[in-house]
Design a protein around this motif. Structure first.
Motif, short mmCIF file in Angstrom:
data_model
loop_
_atom_site.label_atom_id
_atom_site.label_comp_id
_atom_site.label_asym_id
_atom_site.label_seq_id
_atom_site.Cartn_x
_atom_site.Cartn_y
_atom_site.Cartn_z
N ILE A 468 0.83 -1.21 0.00
CA ILE A 468 0.00 0.00 0.00
C ILE A 468 0.87 1.26 0.00
O ILE A 468 1.90 1.33 0.67
N GLY A 469 0.45 2.25 -0.81
CA GLY A 469 1.15 3.54 -0.85
C GLY A 469 2.34 3.54 -1.80
O GLY A 469 3.02 4.56 -1.93
N VAL A 470 2.62 2.43 -2.47
CA VAL A 470 3.76 2.38 -3.39
C VAL A 470 3.28 2.85 -4.77
O VAL A 470 2.29 2.33 -5.30
N SER A 471 3.96 3.88 -5.30
CA SER A 471 3.45 4.44 -6.57
C SER A 471 4.01 3.65 -7.76
O SER A 471 4.90 4.11 -8.47
N ASN A 472 3.50 2.48 -7.90
CA ASN A 472 3.85 1.63 -9.04
C ASN A 472 2.58 0.84 -9.35
O ASN A 472 2.01 0.21 -8.45
N PRO A 473 2.11 0.89 -10.59
CA PRO A 473 0.85 0.19 -10.90
C PRO A 473 0.89 -1.30 -10.54
O PRO A 473 -0.13 -1.90 -10.21
N LEU A 474 2.11 -1.88 -10.56
CA LEU A 474 2.20 -3.31 -10.23
C LEU A 474 1.86 -3.56 -8.76
O LEU A 474 1.34 -4.61 -8.39
N ALA A 475 2.18 -2.56 -7.91
CA ALA A 475 1.86 -2.70 -6.49
C ALA A 475 0.34 -2.72 -6.30
O ALA A 475 -0.21 -3.55 -5.57
N GLN A 476 -0.36 -1.81 -7.00
CA GLN A 476 -1.82 -1.77 -6.90
C GLN A 476 -2.43 -3.07 -7.44
O GLN A 476 -3.37 -3.63 -6.87
N ASP A 477 -1.80 -3.56 -8.52
CA ASP A 477 -2.28 -4.79 -9.12
C ASP A 477 -2.18 -5.94 -8.11
O ASP A 477 -3.09 -6.76 -7.96
N CYS A 478 -1.07 -5.96 -7.39
CA CYS A 478 -0.85 -7.01 -6.41
C CYS A 478 -1.86 -6.89 -5.27
O CYS A 478 -2.42 -7.89 -4.81
N ILE A 479 -2.13 -5.66 -4.82
CA ILE A 479 -3.12 -5.46 -3.75
C ILE A 479 -4.48 -6.01 -4.20
O ILE A 479 -5.17 -6.72 -3.47
N ASP A 480 -4.85 -5.69 -5.46
CA ASP A 480 -6.15 -6.15 -5.96
C ASP A 480 -6.21 -7.67 -5.98
O ASP A 480 -7.22 -8.28 -5.63
N LYS A 481 -5.09 -8.28 -6.41
CA LYS A 481 -5.08 -9.75 -6.47
C LYS A 481 -5.18 -10.35 -5.06
O LYS A 481 -5.91 -11.31 -4.85
N ILE A 482 -4.46 -9.76 -4.12
CA ILE A 482 -4.52 -10.29 -2.75
C ILE A 482 -5.94 -10.10 -2.20
O ILE A 482 -6.51 -10.98 -1.57
#
Ligand SMILES: NC(=O)C1=CN([C@@H]2O[C@H](COP(=O)(O)OP(=O)(O)OC[C@H]3O[C@@H](n4cnc5c(N)ncnc54)[C@H](OP(=O)(O)O)[C@@H]3O)[C@@H](O)[C@H]2O)C=CC1
Ligand SMILES: Nc1c(N[C@@H]2O[C@H](COP(=O)(O)O)[C@@H](O)[C@H]2O)[nH]c(=O)[nH]c1=O
Length: 592
Positions: A468-482
Motif C-alpha cells: 500500500i502507498g507504493v506508486s507503481n501500478p504493479l503494487a496496486q495490481d498485487c493489492i487487488d489480487k490479494i
C-alpha cells in the motif's frame, strides 16, 4: 440449476438402525454420499492442510437442488455454498456430507447454515477425524431435531461400507495424519522392468513415459511438498514442479546431511515455488548462508532422520508429502515407518547394470518372508507403463485410535485441556484456531481515504498492506489480487511471492509498521465478532503462543526461540478488552 445423476441400483439389502419414517431410498442415500465425496476431491491440494468437504442437498422428491465443495481453508464452507445454491428448496431436504463438518469459524457456521435453511436430515459419510471436533456437529444437528445417519453407525451393510470407504479415501491424508501425527507420505518411483531407477552411470531421464510423468504432475499437485535426497539433487538437478497447469504447486524439500550441494541448481530458483533444505545442525554454515541469500529456507535438525523430519513438517501443518528420492533415502524413510503408500511406475524396458540403483536400498532383511506386503494393491496401465500402487500401512481405524472428547474425559478425568497456563494455537482447526490470522473472519478496515473496505481475513489485509502507498501500478495490481484471493493461504502465497520476486514493490516502512498493521486488523476482528471476543477473554491468565515452528517473528518457534508477536498482540488486546489499565503495564513487559 437442478442437477441429477444416475443412481446405482442393486438388490442388496441394507440394514438401517434408524427408523425409516421418511421412506428414503438407502440406495439413493449411498449414491448421493458418494457424490459428496467425489465433488469434495475437486479441490484436493488446495484445501490442504484442511480436509476435503463436499455437500449435496436433495429434496424428498429426489431432486438435487444444491451441491458444493470447500475450495480452500478460509473460504466458504461447502454446506453454506450448497445452501446458497438450493435456497428455499432446502426446506425438508436432506444434506449429504462426506465428512462431519468442522468449525474453523468457531461459531458452527456449517451446522447453522443447514439448520437455519430448514434441512431435516443429514447423512454423514464419516465422523471428523480430529478428536476435539469429533461428534460435535453430529450432536449439534441432533439437538436441533435433525435426523442424522452416520455411515457405519446408523446405516450398516456391505454397500454402506463401500460408500464409507469412498468418503475415507478422499480424506486419507487427513486420516493418516490425525492418527499418526506425521504427514501422509507417498513414495513414488519409476523403474525399468529389471528393477532399476537409473543406469549404472546414474542417468535416469527418462524411464517412464510422458503419460506417466504427467500423472506424476497430478500426484505432485495433490501434495503439500516433494522430498528428494541430496544425491538426487546432485545427479538429476530436478525442478520438482507440478506442470499440469493450474493445479496446486507443492513446495520442494531437500534432505542433505553433508550440505555438499551444487551452488547452481533448479531448486534454488524460487520463481514458481519455494524450497526448504533440511540438514544436520552445524553443517556447512557458509553454504547455509549462501542458500539463505538466495531465499532458500534452511532448517537444522539435531539428527537428520525421516521421522524427525516428518514430525517437524507435521508441526508446520503439512498434510501430505510425495517422496521422489532415490533408493538410499527411500530405504531410510521406509525403515523409519513414515511411508504410508507406494506408487511404482514400471516401464517395459531393460537397462541392466550390476551397480545400477534400485528403488529401495538396504532394509536389513534376509528372508523373503520378511518382505513388506502392500495392502489394497491397484494395477493401472498408463500408456506403455504399469502403475502399481498400494499401502504399506493399513488405513487407520478411527474408532479406537481417536476417541471422542467425551470418551477421553471418561477414560481420564484428569484431562482438562482448558486449564493449561500456556495456550498454543496455530492451525485454524485447533481448539483456539480462531486466534490465527488465517481464520476465515472478514474484517472492515479504512483505506487511505478513510473509506471502509472489507477484507476476507486478517491475513488478506496484512499481506496487501505490504504494497500500500507504493506508486507503481504493479503494487496496486498485487493489492487487488490479494484482496480477491480466494483463501487466506492464497493471499499469503501472493504476498510472499511478490515480496520475494519484486522487493522494490514493498513499501519502504514495512518493517516498522507491520506490527501495527497486524494489531489494527486483530483489534477489528476481535471487536466485531462477539464469540471471538468471548473466546479471547476466556483465556485470561494464560499465555498465548502461536505454535509456528518456523515463523520466528509472529510465532513461538520450535523450542520457544520465536518472538511470538502474534501471541503478544492477542494478549495485549485481551488486557485492553478486559479494561485493565495494563495497556501500560503489559506494554512494559512485552515491549511491542
Ligand atoms: N527413477 C526414479 O524414480 C528416480 C531415480 N533417481 C535416481 O537415483 C539416483 C540417486 O539415488 P540415491 O543416491 O539413493 O539418492 P537419494 O535421493 O536417496 O539421496 C540420498 C541422500 O539423501 C540424503 N539424506 C538425508 N538424510 C538421509 C537419511 N536419513 N538417509 C539416507 N539419506 C539421507 C543424503 O544426502 P547428502 O549426501 O547430501 O548428505 C544422501 O546422500 C540418481 O541416479 C537418480 O537419477 C532418483 C529419484 C527417483
Ligand atoms: N527418472 C524418472 C523420474 N525421476 C524423478 O523425477 C525428478 C525430475 O523431476 P522434474 O525435474 O520435475 O522433471 C527426478 O529428480 C526424480 O526424482 N520420475 C519419473 O516419473 N519418471 C522417470 O523416468
Amino acid at each position: 440449476m437442478a442437477l441429477s445423476f444416475a443412481v446405482v441400483a442393486s438388490s442388496s439389502s441394507i440394514m438401517c438402525k434408524a427408523t425409516n419414517a421418511n421412506n428414503h431410498s438407502h440406495l439413493q442415500d449411498l449414491s448421493y454420499i458418494k457424490r459428496a465425496a467425489l465433488i469434495s476431491d475437486k479441490s484436493a491440494g488446495f484445501t490442504s492442510p484442511h480436509p476435503n468437504f463436499g455437500c449435496v442437498i436433495v429434496t424428498p422428491s429426489a431432486e438435487v437442488v444444491g451441491e458444493a465443495y470447500l475450495y480452500a481453508q478460509g473460504t466458504k464452507p461447502a454446506e453454506v455454498l450448497a445452501v446458497e445454491a438450493a435456497g428455499e428448496r432446502c426446506r425438508g431436504a436432506t444434506a449429504y456430507v462426506n465428512m462431519e463438518p468442522g468449525d474453523c469459524h468457531g461459531d458452527h457456521t456449517a451446522v447453522s447454515a443447514l439448520v437455519q435453511a430448514g434441512i431435516t436430515r443429514a447423512v454423514i459419510g464419516m465422523r471428523h477425524p480430529l478428536q476435539h471436533l469429533r461428534g460435535n456437529a453430529i450432536r449439534a444437528f441432533r439437538s436441533q431435531g435433525l435426523q442424522v445417519d452416520v455411515l457405519g453407525e446408523d446405516m450398516q451393510s456391505k454397500l454402506v461400507e463401500e460408500a464409507r470407504k469412498a468418503c475415507l479415501l478422499v480424506n486419507l491424508p487427513f486420516v493418516y495424519r490425525a492418527a499418526s501425527r506425521v504427514p501422509f507420505s507417498v513414495l513414488k518411483y519409476a523403474m525399468t522392468l529389471d528393477g532399476k531407477i537409473a543406469a549404472s552411470s546414474g542417468h535416469a531421464a527418462w524411464i517412464s513415459s510422458k503419460l506417466s510423468r504427467n500423472r506424476v504432475f497430478e500426484l505432485r499437485g495433490r501434495s503439500d511438498a516433494i522430498i528428494v535426497g541430496g544425491n538426487t539433487v546432485r545427479r538429476d538437478n530436478p525442478r520438482l514442479t507440478a506442470r499440469h497447469g493450474g493445479g496446486h504447486m507443492p513446495i520442494r524439500i531437500v534432505l542433505s546431511q553433508s550440505l555438499d550441494l551444487p551452488e547452481e541448481a533448479n531448486l534454488w530458483d524460487l520463481s514458481d515455488v519455494s524450497t526448504v533444505v533440511v540438514t544436520q545442525r552445524g553443517a556447512r554454515r557458509s553454504f547455509q548462508r549462501y542458500l539463505a541469500s538466495k531465499g532458500v529456507e534452511v532448517v537444522e535438525l539435531d539428527i537428520l532422520n525421516p521421522r524427525d523430519v516428518m514430525e517437524y513438517f507435521h508441526d508446520r501443518g503439512y498434510l501430505s508429502i510425495l517422496w521422489e528420492c532415490g533408493g538410499t533415502l527411500a530405504a531410510s524413510a521406509i525403515s523409519s515407518g513414515v511411508i504410508h503408500k507406494v506408487f511404482a511406475f514400471v516401464a517395459p524396458k531393460i537397462i541392466g547394470g550390476k551397480n545400477a540403483p534400485s528403488p529401495v536400498g538396504e532394509l536389513g532383511m534376509v528372508e523373503m518372508s520378511q518382505a513388506l506386503d502392500l495392502i489394497d494393491v491397484c494395477f493401472e496401465q498408463i500408456g506403455p507403463d504399469m502403475l502399481i500402487s498400494g499401502f504399506l500401512q493399513p488405513i487407520p481405524d478411527l474408532t479406537p485410535t481417536i476417541p471422542s472428547e467425551d470418551e477421553t474425559f471418561a477414560i481420564d478425568p484428569t484431562v482438562a485441556p482448558f486449564e493449561t497456563s500456556i495456550i498454543f494455537f496455530y492451525k485454524t482447526w485447533d481448539l483456539y484456531g480462531a486466534f490465527s490470522n488465517f481464520s476465515p473472519h472478514p474484517i472492515q478496515m479504512p483505506d487511505e481515504d478513510g473509506n471502509y473496505v472489507t477484507w476476507f481475513s486478517v491475513e488478506h489485509y496484512y499481506q496487501a498492506n505490504k504494497f500500500i502507498g507504493v506508486s507503481n501500478p504493479l503494487a496496486q495490481d498485487c493489492i487487488d489480487k490479494i484482496k480477491s484471493a480466494k483463501s487466506p493461504e492464497e493471499a499469503a502465497r501472493l504476498g510472499r511471492l511478490t515480496q520475494r520476486r519484486h522487493p522494490h514493490l514493498v513499501r519502504s516502512d514495512w518493517e516498522s509498521v507491520k506490527i501495527d498493521v497486524m494489531y489494527r486488523a486483530l483489534k477489528c476482528k476481535f471487536s466485531i465478532y462477539p464469540h471471538l471476543n468471548s473466546m479471547l477473554l476466556s483465556t485470561a491468565g494464560s499465555v498465548l503462543v502461536e505454535a509456528s515452528p518456523h515463523d520466528l517473528f509472529w510465532g513461538g518457534g520450535r523450542d520457544g526461540e520465536g518472538l511470538n508477536y502474534l501471541g503478544r498482540l492477542l494478549m495485549k488486546l485481551r488486557s485492553e478488552f478486559l479494561g485493565e489499565s495494563s495497556a501500560a503495564s503489559e506494554n512494559t513487559c512485552i515491549a511491542l
